[in-house]
Design an enzyme around this catalytic site. Structure first.
Site, PDB file in Angstrom:
ATOM      1  N   CYS A 231       0.862  -1.181   0.000  1.00 38.98           N
ATOM      2  CA  CYS A 231       0.000   0.000   0.000  1.00 38.98           C
ATOM      3  C   CYS A 231       0.902   1.236   0.000  1.00 38.98           C
ATOM      4  CB  CYS A 231      -0.983  -0.013   1.165  1.00 38.98           C
ATOM      5  SG  CYS A 231      -0.215  -0.025   2.807  1.00 38.98           S
TER       6      CYS A 231
ATOM      7  N   ASN B 209       2.211   1.469   4.419  1.00 38.30           N
ATOM      8  CA  ASN B 209       2.471   0.198   5.119  1.00 38.30           C
ATOM      9  C   ASN B 209       2.166   0.293   6.623  1.00 38.30           C
ATOM     10  OD1 ASN B 209       5.275  -2.043   5.779  1.00 38.30           O
ATOM     11  ND2 ASN B 209       3.209  -2.610   5.205  1.00 38.30           N
TER      12      ASN B 209
ATOM     13  N   CYS C  66      -1.574   0.854   7.357  1.00 40.36           N
ATOM     14  CA  CYS C  66      -3.021   0.604   7.462  1.00 40.36           C
ATOM     15  C   CYS C  66      -3.440  -0.644   6.681  1.00 40.36           C
ATOM     16  CB  CYS C  66      -3.818   1.821   6.974  1.00 40.36           C
ATOM     17  SG  CYS C  66      -3.553   3.313   7.974  1.00 40.36           S
ATOM     18  N   ARG C  67      -3.480  -0.552   5.357  1.00 36.83           N
ATOM     19  CA  ARG C  67      -4.066  -1.637   4.573  1.00 36.83           C
ATOM     20  C   ARG C  67      -3.175  -2.864   4.425  1.00 36.83           C
ATOM     21  NH1 ARG C  67      -5.249   2.187  -0.388  1.00 36.83           N
ATOM     22  NH2 ARG C  67      -3.291   3.001   0.463  1.00 36.83           N
ATOM     23  N   SER C  68      -1.941  -2.669   3.976  1.00 33.34           N
ATOM     24  CA  SER C  68      -1.128  -3.867   3.657  1.00 33.34           C
ATOM     25  C   SER C  68      -0.706  -4.686   4.880  1.00 33.34           C
ATOM     26  CB  SER C  68       0.067  -3.525   2.760  1.00 33.34           C
ATOM     27  OG  SER C  68       0.974  -2.666   3.397  1.00 33.34           O
TER      28      SER C  68
ATOM     29  N   ASP D 224      -8.384   3.880   1.181  1.00 29.39           N
ATOM     30  CA  ASP D 224      -7.336   4.282   2.125  1.00 29.39           C
ATOM     31  C   ASP D 224      -8.012   4.878   3.361  1.00 29.39           C
ATOM     32  OD1 ASP D 224      -5.302   5.414   3.542  1.00 29.39           O
ATOM     33  OD2 ASP D 224      -4.435   6.497   1.852  1.00 29.39           O
TER      34      ASP D 224
HETATM   35  P1  4NP Z   1      -1.846   2.826   4.007  1.00 31.89           P
HETATM   36  O1  4NP Z   1      -2.466   4.204   4.569  1.00 31.89           O
HETATM   37  O2  4NP Z   1      -1.245   3.138   2.645  1.00 31.89           O
HETATM   38  O3  4NP Z   1      -3.017   1.925   3.912  1.00 31.89           O
HETATM   39  O4  4NP Z   1      -0.800   2.397   5.024  1.00 31.89           O
HETATM   40  C1  4NP Z   1      -1.721   5.377   4.627  1.00 31.89           C
HETATM   41  C2  4NP Z   1      -0.803   5.556   5.628  1.00 31.89           C
HETATM   42  C3  4NP Z   1      -0.074   6.723   5.713  1.00 31.89           C
HETATM   43  C4  4NP Z   1      -0.272   7.718   4.769  1.00 31.89           C
HETATM   44  C5  4NP Z   1      -1.190   7.534   3.738  1.00 31.89           C
HETATM   45  C6  4NP Z   1      -1.909   6.369   3.670  1.00 31.89           C
HETATM   46  N1  4NP Z   1       0.461   8.937   4.860  1.00 31.89           N
HETATM   47  O5  4NP Z   1       0.212   9.839   4.046  1.00 31.89           O
HETATM   48  O6  4NP Z   1       1.338   9.055   5.741  1.00 31.89           O
END
Ligand code: 4NP
Length: 153
Positions: free
Chosen positions: A8, A11, A13-15, A125
């Site tokens: 994702c 790294n 939240c989703r993955s 997201d």
């Molecule tokens: P992820 O979510 O891609 O599912 O881990 C996010 C985590 C952090 C950020 C964006 C999306 N960020 O902008 O820091």
């Protein structure tokens, strides 16, 4: 051993949740000798951090303690992993752009295409959303991964 990498943006939240749900199913089906998984992100902003507390809390509700630490994708990942499952189309285009020529692009897939209820390209997201979206993401990932495992077994 078939190795799967979930990717994702951050790294956190989703993955990491996708990885944990995959490993949980592998263990419950006693397939640890056949499959392995890891996760990573496109950015290194959260490098070394545990998953977002909202992700961890949601996973705990369903019996999973996520201990993964955030890391950024590297070129080495294209040597190690058999398949790369990405969380949305933006991640897909960026992973496709960084893959070496020898890595067949058909081994990079949007995980949501395996959703048996609502297939598409995007696992939403949840980072800037509330807890309810984290739970929705959990349900989406769980059914995508269950179906993905059925397809690859
Ligand atoms: P992820 O979510 O891609 O599912 O881990 C996010 C985590 C952090 C950020 C964006 C999306 N960020 O902008 O820091």
């Amino acid at each position: 051993m078939f190795k799967v990498l979930f990717v994702c943006l951050g790294n956190i939240c989703r993955s990491p949740l996708a990885e944990a749900l995959f490993v949980q199913r592998i263990k419950s089906q006693e397939l640890q000798a056949d499959y392995a998984a890891d996760s990573c992100g496109l950015i290194d902003f959260h490098k070394g951090n545990l998953a977002d507390p909202r992700t961890r809390q949601t996973a705990l509700k369903f019996g999973i303690d996520i201990l993964h630490r955030s890391r950024q994708i590297t070129q080495k990942d294209f040597e190690v992993f058999d398949e790369i499952l990405v969380m949305d189309y933006s991640v897909y285009t960026q992973v496709m752009a960084m893959k070496p020529a020898c890595f067949d692009g058909s081994r990079i897939k949007c995980l949501r295409t395996f959703d048996p209820i609502s297939p598409g390209n995007t696992v939403p997201d949840p980072y800037y959303q509330d807890q309810a979206v984290f739970e929705e993401v959990h349900h989406i990932l769980d059914r995508c991964i269950a179906n993905y495992l059925l397809m690859i077994r």
